[in-house]
Write an enzyme that holds these catalytic residues in place. Structure first.
Site, PDB file in Angstrom:
ATOM      1  N   ALA A 147     -10.155 -17.740  12.285  1.00  0.00           N
ATOM      2  CA  ALA A 147     -10.860 -17.576  11.022  1.00  0.00           C
ATOM      3  C   ALA A 147     -11.694 -16.309  11.149  1.00  0.00           C
ATOM      4  O   ALA A 147     -12.853 -16.347  11.566  1.00  0.00           O
ATOM      5  CB  ALA A 147     -11.724 -18.795  10.714  1.00  0.00           C
TER       6      ALA A 147
ATOM      7  N   GLY B 182      26.162  -5.514  -1.144  1.00  0.00           N
ATOM      8  CA  GLY B 182      25.724  -6.638  -1.962  1.00  0.00           C
ATOM      9  C   GLY B 182      25.478  -7.896  -1.167  1.00  0.00           C
ATOM     10  O   GLY B 182      24.621  -8.714  -1.530  1.00  0.00           O
TER      11      GLY B 182
ATOM     12  N   GLU C  22      -2.710  -8.267  11.929  1.00  0.00           N
ATOM     13  CA  GLU C  22      -3.180  -7.777  13.242  1.00  0.00           C
ATOM     14  C   GLU C  22      -3.467  -6.273  13.202  1.00  0.00           C
ATOM     15  O   GLU C  22      -3.289  -5.567  14.199  1.00  0.00           O
ATOM     16  CB  GLU C  22      -2.176  -8.102  14.354  1.00  0.00           C
ATOM     17  CG  GLU C  22      -2.138  -9.563  14.757  1.00  0.00           C
ATOM     18  CD  GLU C  22      -3.420 -10.049  15.395  1.00  0.00           C
ATOM     19  OE1 GLU C  22      -4.122  -9.254  16.044  1.00  0.00           O
ATOM     20  OE2 GLU C  22      -3.729 -11.232  15.241  1.00  0.00           O
TER      21      GLU C  22
ATOM     22  N   THR D 116     -10.588 -12.997   8.973  1.00  0.00           N
ATOM     23  CA  THR D 116     -10.481 -12.170   7.767  1.00  0.00           C
ATOM     24  C   THR D 116     -11.188 -12.811   6.583  1.00  0.00           C
ATOM     25  O   THR D 116     -11.129 -14.022   6.380  1.00  0.00           O
ATOM     26  CB  THR D 116      -8.999 -11.951   7.418  1.00  0.00           C
ATOM     27  OG1 THR D 116      -8.349 -11.337   8.534  1.00  0.00           O
ATOM     28  CG2 THR D 116      -8.845 -11.074   6.201  1.00  0.00           C
ATOM     29  N   GLU D 117     -11.841 -11.971   5.789  1.00  0.00           N
ATOM     30  CA  GLU D 117     -12.474 -12.402   4.547  1.00  0.00           C
ATOM     31  C   GLU D 117     -12.017 -11.498   3.407  1.00  0.00           C
ATOM     32  O   GLU D 117     -11.435 -10.435   3.636  1.00  0.00           O
ATOM     33  CB  GLU D 117     -14.004 -12.358   4.676  1.00  0.00           C
ATOM     34  CG  GLU D 117     -14.549 -13.275   5.757  1.00  0.00           C
ATOM     35  CD  GLU D 117     -16.065 -13.249   5.858  1.00  0.00           C
ATOM     36  OE1 GLU D 117     -16.708 -12.567   5.018  1.00  0.00           O
ATOM     37  OE2 GLU D 117     -16.606 -13.898   6.766  1.00  0.00           O
TER      38      GLU D 117
ATOM     39  N   GLN E 297      31.793   7.643  10.251  1.00  0.00           N
ATOM     40  CA  GLN E 297      30.782   8.316  11.064  1.00  0.00           C
ATOM     41  C   GLN E 297      29.378   8.212  10.461  1.00  0.00           C
ATOM     42  O   GLN E 297      28.387   8.031  11.180  1.00  0.00           O
ATOM     43  CB  GLN E 297      31.144   9.795  11.242  1.00  0.00           C
ATOM     44  CG  GLN E 297      30.217  10.518  12.215  1.00  0.00           C
ATOM     45  CD  GLN E 297      30.576  11.984  12.364  1.00  0.00           C
ATOM     46  OE1 GLN E 297      30.475  12.756  11.409  1.00  0.00           O
ATOM     47  NE2 GLN E 297      31.005  12.375  13.556  1.00  0.00           N
TER      48      GLN E 297
END
Length: 382
Positions: free
Chosen positions: A126, A343, A366, A128-129, A282
């Site tokens: 805990a 695709g 990180e 990050t804010e 190629q």
């Protein structure tokens, strides 16, 4: 420099490869669609009992006492099969690292074995804010000291594994009068502690099997013994943790990139257009060659950073280089994989678009790529 792996490192790598292929790979598509949660948790518990949640932990607590190189190899192999499991194990290894490096004997005795035996399927950070992401020193969550302990109040975001973590490592301001970054402390908070509220999981672009939650602290009371390290010394611990964590995320990015390129090589050899295999053109060969260089360069940067840490040398610069290059390389590799699948790469069944989504966040968490460049530049210009 000799990057020959030891017998133990090879054993850990091969064991991780077997476990990932047999247990994790078959579940990854289900996790991406929002299912398989119980199986995911069962796999985490099984991985913990096999030593993958406590790789660098001392044997006296049930850990593998392995090298940082071995940890990097294991996370790479797990990410090759299931990035959601890899990020959970990488984070849990960071929790056990902090506990072992900075915890008291009582804290280590109480918690470390719970990670080693699978009692805790994961740990959580805990940090990050909303207003303190790349700048964690600007956090507002506070821990006020009272007679019987601390009272936590605040809100953290992007907490990986929060809804099933057994233990939270929480950073909070303990001296609001101190200069920025100097009045922050670190605490251990057990899941279920009154006042710790885990919000709903975010609906993410990738790595959907791993829960990411907001965590709210509302008059959350914890004892004085919950403090890790010295009072007001938590930011220094955060910096040390982030450097090691960057090796783990670099390894995760490498595993995703390898999976994407291996699938692409098989596809271009089997897919026939204009009367011949795509592998005969190629222009496509050169695209494959460039991505092979990306993967090998990422691997060497990761091993260099991990080996320096194992030798007890400063490694923050090398960890940032590894994290920056590996995460950006994973983006290039997965983008090339989609292009060469045509695709087929854009639709769900091939699994290539999932790898691209899983890789994207490695350039953000990180420490975003821009932050890594700041750190590298700071070292270069000292």
């Amino acid at each position: 420099m000799n990057f020959a792996l030891t017998e133990e490192e090879l054993m850990i790598r091969d064991s991780a490869r077997r476990m990932a292929g047999e247990q994790l790979g078959p579940l990854v598509a289900t996790l991406d669609r929002g299912g398989g949660r119980q199986e995911f948790l069962d796999n985490l518990r099984s991985a913990a009992r096999a030593g993958f949640a406590s790789l660098c932990m001392d044997e006296r607590y049930g850990g593998a006492n392995a090298t940082t190189v071995a940890m990097a190899l294991a996370i790479d192999e797990v990410a090759y099969a299931c990035p959601s499991t890899a990020v959970t194990l990488a984070l849990t290894n960071m929790v056990t690292f902090i506990l072992q490096a900075f915890g008291t004997d009582e804290q280590k005795d109480r918690y470390l074995r719970r990670f080693a035996d699978g009692s805790y399927v994961s740990g959580a950070f805990a940090l990050t804010e909303a207003g303190a992401g790349s700048d964690p020193a600007s956090m507002k969550t506070r821990a006020d000291l009272e007679d019987e302990g601390f009272v936590l109040n605040g809100e953290k975001i992007f907490c990986t594994s929060a809804e099933y973590a057994g233990l939270f490592v929480v950073w909070a301001v303990t001296d609001r009068s101190a200069p920025k970054g100097k009045g922050i402390s670190l605490f251990l908070v057990e899941a279920g502690t009154p006042g710790l509220v885990v919000g709903k999981a975010e609906n993410k672009m990738g790595q959907r099997g791993s829960a990411t939650n907001t965590v709210i602290f509302e008059k959350c009371r914890i004892p004085r013994s919950a403090l890790i390290g010295r009072l007001n010394d938590g930011f220094r611990i955060a910096v040390a943790e982030l450097a090691l964590g960057r090796i783990g995320i670099a390894s995760l990015a490498l595993g995703i990139a390898r999976a994407a390129l291996d699938r692409t090589k098989e596809h271009v050899k089997q897919r026939v257009q204009f009367g011949q295999s795509l592998a005969n053109f190629q222009g496509l060969q050169w695209m494959i060659a460039d991505r092979e260089v990306d993967i090998e360069a990422a691997r060497l940067l990761i091993l260099n950073a991990a080996a320096k840490r194992d030798r007890g040398e400063p490694f923050a610069r090398e960890a940032s280089m590894a994290k920056l290059f590996a995460s950006e390389a994973a983006h290039r590799v997965t983008d090339t994989a989609i292009q060469l699948h045509g695709g087929f790469g854009y639709v769900e069944d091939a699994g290539i678009e999932r790898l691209a989504r899983d890789a994207r966040v490695t350039r953000i968490y990180e420490g975003a790529s821009e932050v890594q460049r700041m750190i590298i530049a700071r070292h270069a210009l000292q």
